[in-house]
Write an enzyme that holds these catalytic residues in place. Sequence first.
Site, PDB file in Angstrom:
ATOM      1  N   ASP A 136     -45.294  87.547 -46.540  1.00 37.67           N
ATOM      2  CA  ASP A 136     -44.681  87.337 -47.860  1.00 37.67           C
ATOM      3  C   ASP A 136     -43.917  88.603 -48.247  1.00 37.67           C
ATOM      4  O   ASP A 136     -44.388  89.433 -49.018  1.00 37.67           O
ATOM      5  CB  ASP A 136     -45.781  87.009 -48.881  1.00 37.67           C
TER       6      ASP A 136
ATOM      7  N   ASP B 264     -45.339  70.525 -49.344  1.00 31.26           N
ATOM      8  CA  ASP B 264     -44.467  70.856 -50.491  1.00 31.26           C
ATOM      9  C   ASP B 264     -44.337  69.641 -51.413  1.00 31.26           C
ATOM     10  O   ASP B 264     -43.274  69.024 -51.527  1.00 31.26           O
ATOM     11  CB  ASP B 264     -43.103  71.314 -49.979  1.00 31.26           C
TER      12      ASP B 264
ATOM     13  N   HIS C 216     -77.118 107.092 -20.150  1.00 33.59           N
ATOM     14  CA  HIS C 216     -76.886 108.190 -19.189  1.00 33.59           C
ATOM     15  C   HIS C 216     -75.819 109.115 -19.761  1.00 33.59           C
ATOM     16  O   HIS C 216     -74.851 108.654 -20.370  1.00 33.59           O
ATOM     17  CB  HIS C 216     -76.413 107.605 -17.853  1.00 33.59           C
ATOM     18  N   ASN C 217     -76.000 110.441 -19.570  1.00 32.25           N
ATOM     19  CA  ASN C 217     -75.029 111.414 -20.095  1.00 32.25           C
ATOM     20  C   ASN C 217     -74.643 111.073 -21.534  1.00 32.25           C
ATOM     21  O   ASN C 217     -73.461 110.987 -21.886  1.00 32.25           O
ATOM     22  CB  ASN C 217     -73.774 111.457 -19.210  1.00 32.25           C
TER      23      ASN C 217
ATOM     24  N   GLU D  25     -80.290 111.000 -22.695  1.00 28.43           N
ATOM     25  CA  GLU D  25     -80.328 112.092 -21.721  1.00 28.43           C
ATOM     26  C   GLU D  25     -79.784 113.375 -22.330  1.00 28.43           C
ATOM     27  O   GLU D  25     -78.765 113.362 -23.036  1.00 28.43           O
ATOM     28  CB  GLU D  25     -79.507 111.728 -20.477  1.00 28.43           C
TER      29      GLU D  25
ATOM     30  N   ASP E 261     -78.668 117.070 -20.963  1.00 25.90           N
ATOM     31  CA  ASP E 261     -78.339 117.901 -19.799  1.00 25.90           C
ATOM     32  C   ASP E 261     -78.240 119.348 -20.298  1.00 25.90           C
ATOM     33  O   ASP E 261     -77.227 119.739 -20.884  1.00 25.90           O
ATOM     34  CB  ASP E 261     -76.997 117.406 -19.245  1.00 25.90           C
TER      35      ASP E 261
ATOM     36  N   HIS F 278     -71.985 118.577 -19.304  1.00 29.78           N
ATOM     37  CA  HIS F 278     -72.086 118.123 -17.926  1.00 29.78           C
ATOM     38  C   HIS F 278     -71.763 119.305 -17.015  1.00 29.78           C
ATOM     39  O   HIS F 278     -70.614 119.733 -16.925  1.00 29.78           O
ATOM     40  CB  HIS F 278     -71.121 116.960 -17.679  1.00 29.78           C
TER      41      HIS F 278
ATOM     42  N   GLU G 295     -82.736 117.064 -18.510  1.00 30.30           N
ATOM     43  CA  GLU G 295     -82.300 117.607 -17.225  1.00 30.30           C
ATOM     44  C   GLU G 295     -82.127 119.100 -17.462  1.00 30.30           C
ATOM     45  O   GLU G 295     -81.156 119.534 -18.073  1.00 30.30           O
ATOM     46  CB  GLU G 295     -80.992 116.944 -16.771  1.00 30.30           C
TER      47      GLU G 295
ATOM     48  N   LYS H 246     -90.204 117.945 -16.238  1.00 33.93           N
ATOM     49  CA  LYS H 246     -91.166 118.524 -15.298  1.00 33.93           C
ATOM     50  C   LYS H 246     -92.396 119.052 -16.049  1.00 33.93           C
ATOM     51  O   LYS H 246     -92.289 119.505 -17.187  1.00 33.93           O
ATOM     52  CB  LYS H 246     -90.512 119.661 -14.513  1.00 33.93           C
TER      53      LYS H 246
ATOM     54  N   SER I 135     -86.948 109.280 -10.849  1.00 35.15           N
ATOM     55  CA  SER I 135     -85.572 108.868 -11.129  1.00 35.15           C
ATOM     56  C   SER I 135     -84.862 108.611  -9.808  1.00 35.15           C
ATOM     57  O   SER I 135     -84.952 109.436  -8.888  1.00 35.15           O
ATOM     58  CB  SER I 135     -84.831 109.950 -11.911  1.00 35.15           C
TER      59      SER I 135
ATOM     60  N   ASP J 268     -56.581  86.253 -22.222  1.00 37.24           N
ATOM     61  CA  ASP J 268     -55.200  85.799 -22.405  1.00 37.24           C
ATOM     62  C   ASP J 268     -54.567  85.695 -21.017  1.00 37.24           C
ATOM     63  O   ASP J 268     -54.384  86.712 -20.339  1.00 37.24           O
ATOM     64  CB  ASP J 268     -54.448  86.798 -23.287  1.00 37.24           C
TER      65      ASP J 268
END
Length: 730
Positions: free
Chosen positions: A128, A164, A285-286, A315, A317, A330, A364, A415, A493, A678
């Site tokens: 519009d 209309d 993870h990470n 996790e 690290d 990382h 870790e 550990k 792991s 699509d």
Amino acid sequence: FYKMNLIQNETYKMKFRYFSLMEDCRTILYSSKKLFKKDQTFLIDDIESVRKGRQTEGLKKYTDSSEEQMCFSIMFKGHNKCLDFMADSKEEADRWVASLQKLINHVDNLNKKQKSEHWFISCMRKVDKNNDNKLTLKELKHLLRHVNIEVDDTYAEEIFKKCDTSNSGTLEDLEIEEFYNHLTKREEINVIYAKYAETQGEMSAGNLLNFLLNEQREQATMESALKLIEKYELDEAAKQKKHMTKDGFIMYLNHEDGSIFNPAHSLVYQDMSQPLNHYFISSSHNTYLMEDQLKGPSSTEGYVNALMKSCRCVELDCWDGPNGEPVIYHGYTLTSKVLFKDVIRAIKDYAFKTSQYPVILSLENHCTVEQQKLMAHHLINILGSALVTKPLGDTMPTNLPSPEELKGKFLVKGKRLNKLDAVFSNNNTVEEETVSEEDEAADCKENSQKAKSKKSKIKLATELSDIVIYCKSVHFGGFEHARDNQSFYEMSSLKESKALQLADTSATAFIHHNMDKLTRIYPAGSRTDSSNYNPVPLWNVGCQIVALNFQTHTKEMQFNQGRFRPNGFCGYILKPEFQRSLSSQFNPQSLTNGPWLQKKILHVMVISAQQLPKVNKDKEKSIVDPLVKVEIQGVAADNAKKMTNHIENNGFNPMWNEKFEFPISVPELALLRFVVEDYDTASQNDHIGQYCLPLTSVQNGYRQVPLLTKKGVSIPSAGLFVHIMLMDQQ
């Protein structure tokens, strides 16, 4: 008040902005004081949350702690963008946060019909051009393209003339409403409703009960039929007669009772008092990474995002950082760093917002002893009594505690220098000594040329060792070795390739290993793009902690979202009995007779879709050509995929009426996934929407399938309409 905008290079710009709520109560417009600067908008629908205080990294870095109560942030769904604000006062900030929360609640509580109408009105506003709240024939043609439907000029003129009624050459008020009703007419629902509306053209409670019993295959009663009329019927006169009109019937189909997902499973309904290892646990993870594993940013936001999706194992690290403070990133890469203590604070703030069940902190550890001591200090100080620092009870346990017993608690995985039973002996003192690195850390080194010469042992601080209680990391030496030497609180792991090999060659042994021990699986270090592996084969052998990159929105993450959708989306799913019973000889690779074998046929009829979003929003004339893929993921014998034909130039209300059959052997492990794409003849199909759920949570009958983006965010108004029937094989 002020909007602070975080720019890509991590610099902040303080800008004054005027914000206003538009009359649709769903759009917020903000404008600059600068001349010729275009106004910008965002939708309330796109807001994930409003956070009070200095909760984002940007606000923490660029504002002072004295301004805490004047700050707040708007977090947006499906991506990592946010808007940071600082008001002039605490009172002003409180007003804005409360008002925004009211608007979010209002939008969330709109029913499907209201959302559809709002969406249509917003589309109409865009076409519009002169803002006269009227539609010319030209504007109507633009609108049809905008709502994702292509019609020829003759048909557009026919609709226009029909609506209309004033012969004014424009549509306004009731004429626009008539046009909307014409456009959203659901012929497929009219047919179903007419079949059961046997009482003066409406459904009586008895007619509705027949529909629920015959079509939906529900264990319905007259009482439940009356409850649905009370809940969904909009017409008071019909409600008084205990009737359901067609509008009420459409409301029922478009809400949770008419959804493909069993609404009883949207709450915690499983037994949560079994040992922790009897559950699948949603795992990341990470978690700190927002993008890839080579140069992407690390952020506390990664933890917030995962925890708000009910992830229950994250996790960390950990590496030595400057000024004696450990950091998370990382290792051996260019990823940015985030302070360990900031991550622990973020975890504490968001761990139990969507689920009360325990969170495992998978460490870790690459730090020196001094920084390990500081890690232990931060964990104990910040998490307080929520951190499990000794076994529950006064005697040495013989199995893991349950999610119910550990509600609101944090467990550290890492550990440990000695056995757990040392906690109950008089001599629990232990010297710091060298331990082998985590298996994943060793794998990480293998993938790093720079680190190949480094030692694979670290010295472990007793302070950090002592807070590892139920999740002590040990090297995996085979199932026989684990059976003879591994305690219930010791867990291994495994890299994805090793785990998938064991799942393929020693499935039954793997399942029995996971009956009394936890196993964590992690992606190969070679997945530097943070891609994911398929978690389903590992769930099939009872692995609990199948860690995925939550920041990467692949079909594997959709399987994860589907697996953990039931049970109140709490992040814990009770494994099937045959994965917990010691007498079980279940092998997903080679199916034999047993309680797992429940041969079924899944009948799926893809009927239609509604209001699919445009894939290419930049091209006004681009209309989608949708097709639907239906997929089963479970044991190898059940895996299958079927696909409809594509419908040309209609994303608004395409109709397929295509039927598929899937033979199912182990329904308790099967996931059902719908994907809408699509169709493209020249290139790969574009993704439109998806939805995944366990077969055990599927409702039979005529059902609405909500659609989500790749990132798992709901697409308002869009959905599939299907007929589902899971039947015993004859």
